[in-house]
Enzyme design. Structure first.
Site, PDB file in Angstrom:
ATOM      1  N   ASN A  40     -36.900 -21.865   3.763  1.00 41.82           N
ATOM      2  CA  ASN A  40     -37.691 -21.586   4.965  1.00 41.82           C
ATOM      3  C   ASN A  40     -37.785 -22.751   5.944  1.00 41.82           C
ATOM      4  O   ASN A  40     -38.343 -22.628   7.019  1.00 41.82           O
ATOM      5  CB  ASN A  40     -39.112 -21.170   4.570  1.00 41.82           C
ATOM      6  CG  ASN A  40     -39.124 -19.851   3.822  1.00 41.82           C
ATOM      7  OD1 ASN A  40     -38.247 -19.008   4.017  1.00 41.82           O
ATOM      8  ND2 ASN A  40     -40.094 -19.665   2.945  1.00 41.82           N
ATOM      9  N   LYS A  42     -36.486 -25.903   8.530  1.00 37.58           N
ATOM     10  CA  LYS A  42     -35.534 -26.027   9.626  1.00 37.58           C
ATOM     11  C   LYS A  42     -34.328 -26.852   9.204  1.00 37.58           C
ATOM     12  O   LYS A  42     -34.475 -27.845   8.498  1.00 37.58           O
ATOM     13  CB  LYS A  42     -36.219 -26.720  10.807  1.00 37.58           C
ATOM     14  CG  LYS A  42     -35.298 -27.068  11.957  1.00 37.58           C
ATOM     15  CD  LYS A  42     -36.101 -27.611  13.127  1.00 37.58           C
ATOM     16  CE  LYS A  42     -35.220 -28.288  14.161  1.00 37.58           C
ATOM     17  NZ  LYS A  42     -34.232 -27.385  14.764  1.00 37.58           N
ATOM     18  N   LYS A  44     -30.864 -25.265   8.648  1.00 37.01           N
ATOM     19  CA  LYS A  44     -29.768 -24.530   7.997  1.00 37.01           C
ATOM     20  C   LYS A  44     -28.565 -24.405   8.931  1.00 37.01           C
ATOM     21  O   LYS A  44     -27.449 -24.811   8.591  1.00 37.01           O
ATOM     22  CB  LYS A  44     -30.270 -23.146   7.535  1.00 37.01           C
ATOM     23  CG  LYS A  44     -31.376 -23.238   6.498  1.00 37.01           C
ATOM     24  CD  LYS A  44     -31.957 -21.885   6.132  1.00 37.01           C
ATOM     25  CE  LYS A  44     -32.770 -21.242   7.234  1.00 37.01           C
ATOM     26  NZ  LYS A  44     -34.012 -22.001   7.569  1.00 37.01           N
ATOM     27  N   THR A  45     -28.799 -23.817  10.096  1.00 39.93           N
ATOM     28  CA  THR A  45     -27.687 -23.618  11.037  1.00 39.93           C
ATOM     29  C   THR A  45     -27.153 -24.960  11.533  1.00 39.93           C
ATOM     30  O   THR A  45     -25.935 -25.161  11.614  1.00 39.93           O
ATOM     31  CB  THR A  45     -28.150 -22.742  12.226  1.00 39.93           C
ATOM     32  OG1 THR A  45     -28.481 -21.448  11.709  1.00 39.93           O
ATOM     33  CG2 THR A  45     -27.060 -22.605  13.273  1.00 39.93           C
ATOM     34  N   THR A  46     -28.032 -25.885  11.824  1.00 39.38           N
ATOM     35  CA  THR A  46     -27.572 -27.186  12.324  1.00 39.38           C
ATOM     36  C   THR A  46     -26.765 -27.922  11.258  1.00 39.38           C
ATOM     37  O   THR A  46     -25.804 -28.620  11.588  1.00 39.38           O
ATOM     38  CB  THR A  46     -28.754 -28.062  12.805  1.00 39.38           C
ATOM     39  OG1 THR A  46     -29.789 -27.993  11.843  1.00 39.38           O
ATOM     40  CG2 THR A  46     -29.270 -27.597  14.144  1.00 39.38           C
ATOM     41  N   ARG A  54     -17.571 -31.760  11.659  1.00 38.93           N
ATOM     42  CA  ARG A  54     -16.916 -32.729  10.780  1.00 38.93           C
ATOM     43  C   ARG A  54     -15.473 -32.295  10.519  1.00 38.93           C
ATOM     44  O   ARG A  54     -14.538 -33.090  10.622  1.00 38.93           O
ATOM     45  CB  ARG A  54     -17.707 -32.794   9.480  1.00 38.93           C
ATOM     46  CG  ARG A  54     -17.195 -33.777   8.494  1.00 38.93           C
ATOM     47  CD  ARG A  54     -18.115 -33.803   7.279  1.00 38.93           C
ATOM     48  NE  ARG A  54     -19.190 -34.764   7.425  1.00 38.93           N
ATOM     49  CZ  ARG A  54     -20.166 -34.949   6.538  1.00 38.93           C
ATOM     50  NH1 ARG A  54     -20.231 -34.185   5.465  1.00 38.93           N
ATOM     51  NH2 ARG A  54     -21.064 -35.867   6.708  1.00 38.93           N
ATOM     52  N   PHE A  96     -31.565  -9.281  17.173  1.00 40.08           N
ATOM     53  CA  PHE A  96     -31.955  -8.996  15.801  1.00 40.08           C
ATOM     54  C   PHE A  96     -33.000  -7.919  15.700  1.00 40.08           C
ATOM     55  O   PHE A  96     -33.706  -7.583  16.631  1.00 40.08           O
ATOM     56  CB  PHE A  96     -32.358 -10.269  15.063  1.00 40.08           C
ATOM     57  CG  PHE A  96     -32.336 -10.071  13.571  1.00 40.08           C
ATOM     58  CD1 PHE A  96     -31.305  -9.369  12.956  1.00 40.08           C
ATOM     59  CD2 PHE A  96     -33.353 -10.572  12.789  1.00 40.08           C
ATOM     60  CE1 PHE A  96     -31.286  -9.185  11.590  1.00 40.08           C
ATOM     61  CE2 PHE A  96     -33.351 -10.394  11.409  1.00 40.08           C
ATOM     62  CZ  PHE A  96     -32.310  -9.699  10.816  1.00 40.08           C
ATOM     63  N   TRP A  98     -35.991  -7.261  14.812  1.00 39.40           N
ATOM     64  CA  TRP A  98     -37.330  -7.085  15.394  1.00 39.40           C
ATOM     65  C   TRP A  98     -37.245  -6.801  16.887  1.00 39.40           C
ATOM     66  O   TRP A  98     -38.211  -6.395  17.495  1.00 39.40           O
ATOM     67  CB  TRP A  98     -38.233  -8.297  15.122  1.00 39.40           C
ATOM     68  CG  TRP A  98     -37.667  -9.603  15.575  1.00 39.40           C
ATOM     69  CD1 TRP A  98     -37.723 -10.118  16.837  1.00 39.40           C
ATOM     70  CD2 TRP A  98     -36.952 -10.536  14.776  1.00 39.40           C
ATOM     71  NE1 TRP A  98     -37.074 -11.318  16.866  1.00 39.40           N
ATOM     72  CE2 TRP A  98     -36.600 -11.614  15.621  1.00 39.40           C
ATOM     73  CE3 TRP A  98     -36.574 -10.585  13.434  1.00 39.40           C
ATOM     74  CZ2 TRP A  98     -35.881 -12.711  15.160  1.00 39.40           C
ATOM     75  CZ3 TRP A  98     -35.869 -11.691  12.989  1.00 39.40           C
ATOM     76  CH2 TRP A  98     -35.540 -12.733  13.844  1.00 39.40           C
ATOM     77  N   GLU A 133     -26.402 -17.010   9.186  1.00 38.61           N
ATOM     78  CA  GLU A 133     -27.440 -15.978   9.018  1.00 38.61           C
ATOM     79  C   GLU A 133     -26.922 -14.732   8.275  1.00 38.61           C
ATOM     80  O   GLU A 133     -27.477 -13.640   8.435  1.00 38.61           O
ATOM     81  CB  GLU A 133     -28.055 -15.540  10.375  1.00 38.61           C
ATOM     82  CG  GLU A 133     -28.278 -16.643  11.413  1.00 38.61           C
ATOM     83  CD  GLU A 133     -29.337 -17.684  11.045  1.00 38.61           C
ATOM     84  OE1 GLU A 133     -30.015 -17.521  10.014  1.00 38.61           O
ATOM     85  OE2 GLU A 133     -29.458 -18.678  11.785  1.00 38.61           O
TER      86      GLU A 133
HETATM   87  P1  ATP Z   1     -31.794 -24.748  12.933  1.00 39.21           P
HETATM   88  O1  ATP Z   1     -30.971 -23.799  13.747  1.00 39.21           O
HETATM   89  O2  ATP Z   1     -32.696 -25.576  13.791  1.00 39.21           O
HETATM   90  O3  ATP Z   1     -30.980 -25.541  11.943  1.00 39.21           O
HETATM   91  P2  ATP Z   1     -32.495 -22.915  10.838  1.00 39.21           P
HETATM   92  O4  ATP Z   1     -31.144 -22.363  10.956  1.00 39.21           O
HETATM   93  O5  ATP Z   1     -32.848 -23.633   9.571  1.00 39.21           O
HETATM   94  O6  ATP Z   1     -32.808 -23.862  12.069  1.00 39.21           O
HETATM   95  P3  ATP Z   1     -33.567 -20.286  11.324  1.00 39.21           P
HETATM   96  O7  ATP Z   1     -34.397 -19.605  10.296  1.00 39.21           O
HETATM   97  O8  ATP Z   1     -32.168 -19.800  11.529  1.00 39.21           O
HETATM   98  O9  ATP Z   1     -33.631 -21.851  11.017  1.00 39.21           O
HETATM   99  O10 ATP Z   1     -34.365 -20.252  12.676  1.00 39.21           O
HETATM  100  C1  ATP Z   1     -33.808 -20.638  13.881  1.00 39.21           C
HETATM  101  C2  ATP Z   1     -34.860 -21.107  14.845  1.00 39.21           C
HETATM  102  O11 ATP Z   1     -36.150 -21.143  14.269  1.00 39.21           O
HETATM  103  C3  ATP Z   1     -34.624 -22.543  15.317  1.00 39.21           C
HETATM  104  O12 ATP Z   1     -35.040 -22.609  16.657  1.00 39.21           O
HETATM  105  C4  ATP Z   1     -35.517 -23.389  14.452  1.00 39.21           C
HETATM  106  O13 ATP Z   1     -35.961 -24.578  15.080  1.00 39.21           O
HETATM  107  C5  ATP Z   1     -36.675 -22.461  14.205  1.00 39.21           C
HETATM  108  N1  ATP Z   1     -37.249 -22.702  12.873  1.00 39.21           N
HETATM  109  C6  ATP Z   1     -36.602 -23.068  11.756  1.00 39.21           C
HETATM  110  N2  ATP Z   1     -37.437 -23.227  10.719  1.00 39.21           N
HETATM  111  C7  ATP Z   1     -38.665 -22.963  11.192  1.00 39.21           C
HETATM  112  C8  ATP Z   1     -39.982 -22.948  10.626  1.00 39.21           C
HETATM  113  N3  ATP Z   1     -40.184 -23.277   9.370  1.00 39.21           N
HETATM  114  N4  ATP Z   1     -41.020 -22.595  11.423  1.00 39.21           N
HETATM  115  C9  ATP Z   1     -40.805 -22.265  12.707  1.00 39.21           C
HETATM  116  N5  ATP Z   1     -39.612 -22.248  13.307  1.00 39.21           N
HETATM  117  C10 ATP Z   1     -38.551 -22.593  12.577  1.00 39.21           C
HETATM  118 MG    MG Z   2     -30.316 -20.546  11.389  1.00 36.18          MG
END
Ligand code: ATP
Ligand code: MG
Length: 201
Positions: A40, A42, A44-46, A54, A96, A98, A133
């Site tokens: 949960n 932040k 994952k995508t980054t 890389r 998505f 929602w 995702e």
């Molecule tokens: P990022 O893209 O920043 O690496 P993520 O892929 O881990 O995040 P996702 O669940 O895909 O996270 O959500 C994408 C968006 O939600 C991003 O804008 C991210 O900053 C935000 N986000 C990620 N984790 C959280 C959290 N725990 N609470 C609120 N917002 C979040």
């Molecule tokens: Mg993501």
């Protein structure tokens, strides 16, 4: 610093180096791997994009399917542009669930995106395929888990795959070589900070 402290530090580092060298010596296999980045928190995508850049930095060719495309464009996708044909990119047509609130429409969009994933997973010229995702497609039943896992298993030997998203299914974790779970220790959004370009998208 005390001589005996320095000496102890050196001895400890020597022992550590022996352990690290032995571990490196044991890792002799060469093959592509499956990485799952879930949880949960932040990042994952980054993280997946970090690995993608890389690979591009090494002149490798990569694939990317984004299974959830939001309404705004992201910096990470824009930054791929100069790499041209080195990146095979596809984003799922809808936003998505929602937003669409329509299971059937989402399911159809997921199926269409999956066709692109299958193309990348059978293209041996792509050393890395990121399925951003993807976990939600399995969680909501938009894609058949078995079929997805089979395609990943049947990919070219040297190709690696990164799957991101929360709530990864046990079946997906089962086939992963590397799993990282990001914990939501704290997030600025919950303190009322707005999502910002360059940090969140
Ligand atoms: P990022 O893209 O920043 O690496 P993520 O892929 O881990 O995040 P996702 O669940 O895909 O996270 O959500 C994408 C968006 O939600 C991003 O804008 C991210 O900053 C935000 N986000 C990620 N984790 C959280 C959290 N725990 N609470 C609120 N917002 C979040
Ligand atoms: Mg993501």
């Amino acid at each position: 610093m005390d001589e005996s402290v320095k000496q102890r530090h050196q001895t400890r580092m020597q022992r550590k180096k022996a352990v690290v060298d032995a571990a490196i010596g044991r890792a002799t296999e060469q093959r592509g791997i499956v990485i799952v980045i879930t949880g949960n928190g932040k990042g994952k995508t980054t993280s997946a994009f970090g690995t993608l850049f890389r690979a591009l930095g090494h002149g490798q060719r990569v694939g990317l399917v984004q299974f959830i495309k939001g309404t705004r464009s992201t910096g990470e996708v824009a930054a791929l542009e100069p790499f041209g044909e080195s990146v095979d990119y596809h984003a799922m047509a809808t936003g998505f669930t929602w937003e669409t609130q329509n299971w059937e429409a989402d399911q159809r969009a997921a199926e269409m995106a999956w066709v692109h994933a299958e193309r990348m997973l059978s293209d041996a010229s792509r050393s890395l395929v990121v399925l951003d995702e993807l976990t939600y497609m399995l969680k909501y039943g938009y894609l058949n888990t078995e079929r997805v896992l089979e395609a990943i298993a049947a990919r070219p030997e040297l190709q690696s795959v990164i799957v991101t998203g929360r709530a990864a299914k046990p079946e997906l974790l089962e086939i992963a070589d590397t799993i990282s779970e990001l914990a939501d220790v704290r997030h600025a959004f919950k303190a009322g900070v707005q999502a910002q370009a360059g940090i969140d998208f």
